[in-house]
Enzyme design. Structure first.
Site, PDB file in Angstrom:
ATOM      1  N   GLU A 122       0.846  -1.181   0.000  1.00 43.38           N
ATOM      2  CA  GLU A 122       0.000   0.000   0.000  1.00 43.38           C
ATOM      3  C   GLU A 122       0.897   1.251   0.000  1.00 43.38           C
ATOM      4  OE1 GLU A 122      -2.766   0.472   3.263  1.00 43.38           O
ATOM      5  OE2 GLU A 122      -3.761   2.152   2.258  1.00 43.38           O
ATOM      6  N   GLY A 262       3.131   2.469  10.655  1.00 41.67           N
ATOM      7  CA  GLY A 262       2.860   1.737  11.883  1.00 41.67           C
ATOM      8  C   GLY A 262       2.668   0.262  11.618  1.00 41.67           C
ATOM      9  N   ALA A 263       1.847  -0.055  10.638  1.00 42.14           N
ATOM     10  CA  ALA A 263       1.536  -1.443  10.358  1.00 42.14           C
ATOM     11  C   ALA A 263       0.730  -1.525   9.072  1.00 42.14           C
ATOM     12  CB  ALA A 263       0.737  -2.043  11.512  1.00 42.14           C
ATOM     13  N   GLU A 265      -2.446  -3.931   6.959  1.00 44.98           N
ATOM     14  CA  GLU A 265      -3.536  -4.887   7.125  1.00 44.98           C
ATOM     15  C   GLU A 265      -3.628  -5.976   6.068  1.00 44.98           C
ATOM     16  OE1 GLU A 265      -3.926  -1.584   6.266  1.00 44.98           O
ATOM     17  OE2 GLU A 265      -5.540  -1.321   4.807  1.00 44.98           O
ATOM     18  N   GLU A 299      -5.508  -2.564  12.660  1.00 46.98           N
ATOM     19  CA  GLU A 299      -5.236  -3.466  11.529  1.00 46.98           C
ATOM     20  C   GLU A 299      -6.266  -4.594  11.485  1.00 46.98           C
ATOM     21  OE1 GLU A 299      -3.346  -2.173   9.493  1.00 46.98           O
ATOM     22  OE2 GLU A 299      -2.410  -0.734  10.867  1.00 46.98           O
ATOM     23  N   GLU A 321      -9.819   4.407   5.964  1.00 47.55           N
ATOM     24  CA  GLU A 321      -8.978   4.856   7.077  1.00 47.55           C
ATOM     25  C   GLU A 321      -9.754   5.674   8.111  1.00 47.55           C
ATOM     26  OE1 GLU A 321      -6.411   3.442   7.679  1.00 47.55           O
ATOM     27  OE2 GLU A 321      -5.696   2.669   5.753  1.00 47.55           O
TER      28      GLU A 321
HETATM   29  C1  7ML Z   1      -3.053   4.555  11.589  1.00 48.85           C
HETATM   30  C2  7ML Z   1      -1.110   3.377   8.809  1.00 48.85           C
HETATM   31  C3  7ML Z   1      -0.486   3.807   7.618  1.00 48.85           C
HETATM   32  C4  7ML Z   1      -0.093   5.130   7.471  1.00 48.85           C
HETATM   33  C5  7ML Z   1      -1.593   1.941   8.925  1.00 48.85           C
HETATM   34  C6  7ML Z   1      -0.263   2.842   6.491  1.00 48.85           C
HETATM   35  C7  7ML Z   1      -2.714   1.563   7.989  1.00 48.85           C
HETATM   36  C8  7ML Z   1      -1.503   2.352   5.830  1.00 48.85           C
HETATM   37  C9  7ML Z   1      -2.196   1.223   6.573  1.00 48.85           C
HETATM   38  C10 7ML Z   1      -3.626   4.230  12.788  1.00 48.85           C
HETATM   39  C11 7ML Z   1      -3.081   3.231  13.563  1.00 48.85           C
HETATM   40  C12 7ML Z   1      -1.970   2.573  13.094  1.00 48.85           C
HETATM   41  C13 7ML Z   1      -1.403   2.911  11.905  1.00 48.85           C
HETATM   42  C14 7ML Z   1      -1.930   3.914  11.128  1.00 48.85           C
HETATM   43  C15 7ML Z   1      -1.304   4.301   9.846  1.00 48.85           C
HETATM   44  C16 7ML Z   1      -0.298   6.030   8.477  1.00 48.85           C
HETATM   45  C17 7ML Z   1      -0.898   5.633   9.672  1.00 48.85           C
HETATM   46  N1  7ML Z   1      -3.315   0.797   5.746  1.00 48.85           N
HETATM   47  O1  7ML Z   1      -3.366   0.428   8.474  1.00 48.85           O
HETATM   48  O2  7ML Z   1      -3.666   2.561   7.893  1.00 48.85           O
HETATM   49 ZN    ZN Z   2      -5.415   1.977   8.457  1.00 54.06          ZN
END
Ligand code: 7ML
Ligand code: ZN
Length: 850
Positions: A122, A262-263, A265, A299, A321
C-alpha cells in the site's frame, strides 16, 4: 520518479481489463529475486487501447501471452509501465521480472528487514514487485508460491491459507498459499525469515476456530503476549459491537524492524513495525502498551473496513482509514477511559491536523488531486476522517449508525467502493438526509464557529446564535453539542444542535439567570470556536459541566488565555483564580488519569496554531514561564500529589497507569524548580518500569539537569542491545534543551546504533529534534533548520517517505514570524535545487514555495 503529473479524482475511469486470478512465484534472492506472475485477464469492452501495466524498478525477463513468448517488438517499456496490444477477450498473461530487495531502502515493494524478507504494497508498492494493474478496483484471487533457503528462511508466509509445502534440491524449500478472497494487490504480502512464534486461537461467535500466530525476531517471544491479548480483545469487540467475525482459518502478524508506517492490514498476514507489537514490563511505557493495543485493533478492524469492502481509487482512502480509525478509537474508549481517550484524540487533532489543514498541503478528507499518493496518508484523511464518521454517528445515534454499517456490508461486501457509497448506505438505513453533510468530504480547512449569546431576564429566555465560516465554502451540516449550566440547584440542559445554515439561532427557556455555555460537548465536530468566556464561567464549566470533555477544555482555555498574556507581558503575575482552579482539580473526586490531562498544558504546536506568525522562542518562554509560576506557587501541593501517587509495586491496570501519569506530570512541574532536582535522580534510581524512567530522563533533558549525562550513560549501558529502547534514548538526546545540542546531534548521527536506513531510528533522532526541541529547532541562527535540511538531502535518496514526513514543520512556515519565514523559505529553496528529488518531497516543496 519521472512522472510528476498530478492525478485527479474527476478523471477516474474503470479499467478496460480485469484480472480474475494471479499466480505468483517467488525465488527469493537478496539481489536477484525472480518473480513469475501469471494472470488470467479479461478485456471488458471492445477496445483497441493497449493494456498498460504499472511497474517500477523492475528488470523484465520475459512476457508470455497464453504461453507464447513475446518479442520485444510486441510491447513497450517505460520507467513506470509496460504496454502491449492484445486482441483476445480472455488470455493468460505471464510476466517474469527480477527485483533487488537488498537495494530497496525505500521499503516499498519487496525489501530486506534485517535478515528477513518482507513486503509493503500500500499504496502503490506492488508495481515494484511485478507489472500489474496497480489500482485498488482491480480485485483478483491470489495464489503465491515462495521458494527460499530452508535453513535461513524456515518460515515462508503469504496471504490466506497454506495449501502445500515441501523440500527442494540444494537446501531450498517451498510453501504455497491461497487466499480465497479476491483482493486488490495493495493487500498482497510476503514474509520470509526465521522467527519465534507465539500461537493461540480464537473461536468466533459462530463457532469457527481461528489460529492466531505472531511472528517476532528470535528472543522476543515473551514480548508478544500483550499483542496477542489485544488481538483477541479486538476480535471479540468487533463481534459484539458490529457483528463482524473473522473470515479465514488463520490470522498472522509479523513484527519487523524496518517499516515506514505503523503497520499494514494485508489479508491474513499483517506486517507490523515491531514497536507496535513488542512490549514487556521493563522495556515498554504505558503509552507503548496503549499504542500496541490500538494498532493491533486498527489493523484487525481493516479486515472488514478496508479488505472485505475496499476503496475504488486512492482518493477514497478515508473510506477505509477514517472509518477504521473511528472504530479503533471506539474500541480504545471501551477498553479504557472514554473521556481520557477523547481528550488525547482531540489534542492530536488540534495540535497537528489543524496545522496541516491550514498549511500548503491542506486537502479535503477526500483529496481531489494527488501527485504522490504516499503524501496523502495524512492526519486529515485519518483523524479528521474519523471525526467525520464520528459526526455521522452523533447525527444518527448508535443504533441507526449500526444499521447503516450493516447495510454497507450487505450492499458492498467484496467490492471496491467510494465515500459516496458509504454515505448512501448510512442515509438509506437511517432515513437521515446526509446531502449537505457530504460537503465535509470536499472542503479543506478547519471551520470556525462564532458564538453570540443573549439573555432576557424578563422572559428568562437564553438565545444562542452560531455562525459558521470556512473561507468561501458552502455551509456544512455540523452537529454541535451544548450544555447549559445554570444556578446550582437547577439541572443543566444538554442538547444536540444541528447547525446547517451560515448563521442560526436557538432559544432556551426557564432559566433564573444567564446560563453558562459549555460548547462542543464531547468535541462533537472538528471545528474551532474562538469564543472567549470570563474566568469565572470557565471555572464553572470546569467544575459543574457533566460533559468531561468540556470540563477539560475549559481548563485548557483558561491556561491558554494566560499563556497568551505572558507572551506579550512576561512579567505578568498569574491570578489566584488560576491556582484555585488547579487546587480544585487536584482535590476533585476524579480519576488520576483525568487529573493528569487537566494539568497538562496545551502543546507548543496547538498554541502556535492559534497565533498568527508566532515567534516560537517567545511562545516557548511563555510556556516555561507559566510552568514555573504554577510550580513555584503550588510546590507543596504538587509534591504531596507526587508522593501520594508513588506505587511500590508495578501494575499496569488503568488505575496504576493513571497514578503514574499524575505523578509524572507533577514531577515535570516540580523539576522547573531548583530545589526539587533530587526527585529526578531518586525516581530514576528507584524506578521499576520504563514509564517512570523515561519521565525522569525527559524532565532532566528539559531542565538541563546536572545529572542528565550520568543517567543517559547509565541508560545506554543498560539498554544498548534493545533497539526499541535505544530509540527512546535517541529521542531524549535530541530533545535536550541546551546549546550543546548541535555538537551532540553530529555525534548521535555517527553513533554505531544510528542509521538513516532504519525509519524508527531516523524518526527517533531527527523527528524528536524537530518536534520536541522547538527552542533549538527554531533557534535564530537557523542551525536547527539546516540540520533538518542536511538530513532530508540524505533521506531523499534513501527513503523518500520518511523524508517527506519529517519535512512537515518546514512547509508550514507561514505560521511563524517573518524572520523565520524568510530563513525557512531559503532553506526549502536550497533543498528544491537538489538534482534528483523524489516525487514525495517535490510535491510538498512545490506546494510550500508556490
Ligand atoms: C493509523 C497506517 C499507515 C499510514 C496503517 C499505512 C494503515 C496504511 C495502513 C492508525 C493506527 C496505526 C497505523 C496507522 C497508519 C499512516 C498511519 N493501511 O493500516 O492505515
Ligand atoms: Zn489503516
Amino acid at each position: 520518479m519521472s512522472d510528476f503529473a498530478p492525478r485527479y479524482l474527476a478523471d477516474y475511469s474503470e479499467s478496460n481489463f480485469s484480472i480474475s486470478t494471479v499466480e505468483l512465484d517467488f525465488k527469493l534472492d537478496e539481489t536477484k529475486t525472480r518473480v513469475t506472475n501469471r494472470m488470467k485477464m479479461t478485456r471488458k469492452v471492445a477496445t483497441k487501447d493497449p493494456l498498460v501495466l504499472d511497474g517500477e524498478h523492475l528488470t523484465l525477463l520475459s512476457v508470455l501471452i497464453d504461453d507464447e513468448i513475446l518479442s520485444s517488438d510486441d510491447y513497450q517499456l517505460s520507467d513506470n509501465s509496460l504496454s502491449l496490444l492484445v486482441d483476445k477477450a480472455e488470455f493468460t498473461l505471464e510476466i517474469i521480472t527480477e527485483i533487488n530487495p537488498l537495494d530497496n531502502t525505500a521499503l516499498e515493494g519487496l525489501f530486506k528487514s534485517g535478515d528477513a524478507y518482507c513486503t509493503q504494497c500500500e499504496a502503490e508498492g506492488f508495481r515494484r514487485i511485478s507489472y500489474y494493474l496497480d489500482r485498488p478496483d482491480i480485485m483478483a484471487t491470489f495464489s503465491t508460491k515462495v521458494i527460499a533457503d530452508k535453513e535461513k528462511f524456515p518460515f515462508l508466509l503469504s496471504n490466506g491459507n497454506k495449501v502445500a509445502e515441501g523440500d527442494l534440491p540444494s537446501g531450498q524449500h517451498f510453501v504455497q498459499w491461497h487466499d480465497p478472497f479476491p483482493k486488490p494487490c495493495y493487500l498482497f504480502a510476503l514474509v520470509a525469515g526465521d522467527f519465534d512464534i507465539l500461537k493461540d486461537n480464537f473461536t468466533t461467535s459462530s463457532g469457527r476456530d481461528v489460529a492466531l500466530e505472531i511472528f517476532v525476531d528470535k528472543g522476543n517471544f515473551n514480548k508478544a503476549h500483550h499483542a496477542m491479548a489485544s488481538l483477541k480483545h479486538s476480535m471479540k469487540w468487533d463481534e459484539e459491537t458490529f457483528g463482524l467475525e473473522y473470515d479465514l482459518d488463520i490470522y498472522m502478524i509479523v513484527a519487523v524492524d524496518f517499516f515506514n508506517m505503523g503497520a499494514m492490514e494485508n489479508k491474513g498476514l499483517n506486517v507490523f513495525n515491531s514497536k507496535f507489537v513488542l512490549a514487556d514490563e521493563t522495556s515498554a511505557t504505558d503509552v507503548d502498551y496503549f499504542n500496541v493495543e490500538a494498532v493491533i485493533a486498527h489493523e484487525y478492524f481493516h479486515n472488514w473496513t478496508g479488505n472485505r469492502v475496499t476503496c475504488r481509487d486512492w482518493f477514497q482512502l478515508s473510506l477505509k482509514e477514517g472509518l477504521t480509525v473511528f472504530r479503533d478509537q471506539q474500541f480504545s474508549a471501551d477498553m479504557h477511559s472514554a473521556a481520557v481517550n477523547r481528550i488525547q484524540n482531540v489534542r492530536v487533532l488540534r495540535s497537528l491536523q489543524f496545522a496541516e489543514d491550514a498549511g500548503p498541503m491542506a486537502h479535503p478528507i477526500r483529496p481531489e488531486k494527488v501527485i504522490e499518493m504516499n503524501n496523502f496518508y495524512t492526519l486529515t484523511v485519518y483523524e479528521k476522517g474519523a471525526e467525520v464518521i464520528r459526526m455521522i454517528h452523533t447525527l444518527l445515534g448508535a443504533d441507526k449508525f449500526r444499521a447503516g454499517i450493516d447495510l454497507y456490508f450487505k450492499r458492498f461486501d467484496g467490492m471496491a467502493v467510494t465515500c459516496d457509497d458509504f454515505i448512501s448506505a448510512m442515509s438509506d438505513a437511517s432515513g437521515v438526509d446526509l446531502t449537505q453533510f457530504k460537503h465535509w468530504y470536499t472542503q479543506s480547512g478547519t471551520p470556525i464557529i462564532n458564538v453570540n449569546e443573549s439573555f432576557d431576564i424578563k422572559t428568562s429566555e437564553y438565545t444562542l446564535t452560531l455562525a459558521q465560516s470556512n473561507g468561501d465554502n458552502p455551509a456544512l451540516h455540523i452537529p454541535i453539542g451544548i450544555e447549559l449550566i445554570t444556578a446550582k440547584d437547577e439541572q443543566n440542559q444538554s442538547t444536540l444542535l444541528q447547525l446547517t445554515e451560515k448563521e442560526q439561532s436557538w432559544t432556551f427557556k426557564g432559566f433564573s439567570q444567564k446560563p453558562v455555555l459549555a460548547l462542543l460537548t464531547g468535541f462533537s465536530a472538528p471545528v474551532k470556536a474562538p469564543f472567549s468566556q470570563p474566568d469565572q464561567d470557565l471555572q464553572i464549566i470546569m467544575t459543574r459541566a457533566t460533559d468531561e470533555f468540556c470540563r477539560w477544555d475549559a481548563g485548557q482555555k483558561l491556561l491558554t488565555t494566560y499563556i497568551m498574556q505572558l507572551l506579550h507581558n512576561p512579567a505578568l503575575v498569574l491570578p489566584e483564580s488560576l491556582y484555585s482552579a488547579f487546587v480544585e482539580i487536584l482535590n476533585a473526586d476524579i480519576s488520576e488519569a483525568f487529573k493528569a490531562e487537566q494539568l497538562t498544558l496545551p502543546s507548543f504546536s496547538e498554541l502556535a496554531d492559534s497565533i498568527d506568525e508566532v515567534d516560537p522562542i517567545a511562545l516557548l518562554n511563555a510556556i516555561e514561564n507559566i510552568q514555573h509560576q504554577i510550580a513555584s506557587k503550588l510546590a507543596p501541593m504538587l509534591l504531596k500529589q507526587y508522593q501520594q501517587n508513588i506505587q511500590a509495586d508495578y501494575a499496569n491496570d488503568g488505575k496504576a497507569i493513571g497514578k503514574r501519569a499524575l505523578k509524572n506530570i507533577c514531577l515535570s512541574y516540580l523539576t522547573r524548580l531548583n530545589d526539587h532536582q533530587n526527585l529526578v535522580t531518586q525516581q530514576y534510581q528507584s524506578s521499576n518500569n520504563m514509564t517512570d524512567t523515561l519521565a525522569t530522563l525527559s524532565c532532566a533533558a528539559k531542565s538541563s539537569h546536572e545529572k542528565l549525562n550520568e543517567m543517559m550513560v547509565d541508560f545506554e549501558g543498560k539498554w544498548q542491545d534493545i533497539t526499541l529502547v535505544m530509540d527512546k534514548w535517541f529521542a531524549i538526546q535530541a530533545s535536550v534543551n541546551d546549546e550543546s545540542i548541535f555538537d551532540n546531534l553530529s555525534k548521535l548521527i555517527a553513533h554505531p546504533l544510528f542509521s538513516l536506513k532504519n525509519p524508527n531510528r531516523a524518526r527517533s533522532l531527527i523527528g524528536a529534534f524537530v518536534n520536541s526541541n522547538p527552542r533549538y529547532f527554531h533557534c535564530a541562527s537557523g542551525r536547527g533548520y539546516q540540520f533538518l535540511i542536511d538530513q532530508l538531502i540524505k533521506l531523499n535518496d534513501i527513503n523518500p517517505q520518511v523524508a517527506s514526513r519529517l519535512i512537515t514543520p518546514l512547509i508550514q512556515f507561514k505560521s511563524f514570524d517573518q524572520d523565520r519565514q524568510i530563513m525557512i523559505k531559503a532553506k526549502l529553496e536550497q533543498l528544491a535545487k537538489q538534482e534528483v528529488l523524489s516525487k514525495d518531497l517535490k510535491e510538498k516543496l512545490d506546494a510550500a514555495l508556490a
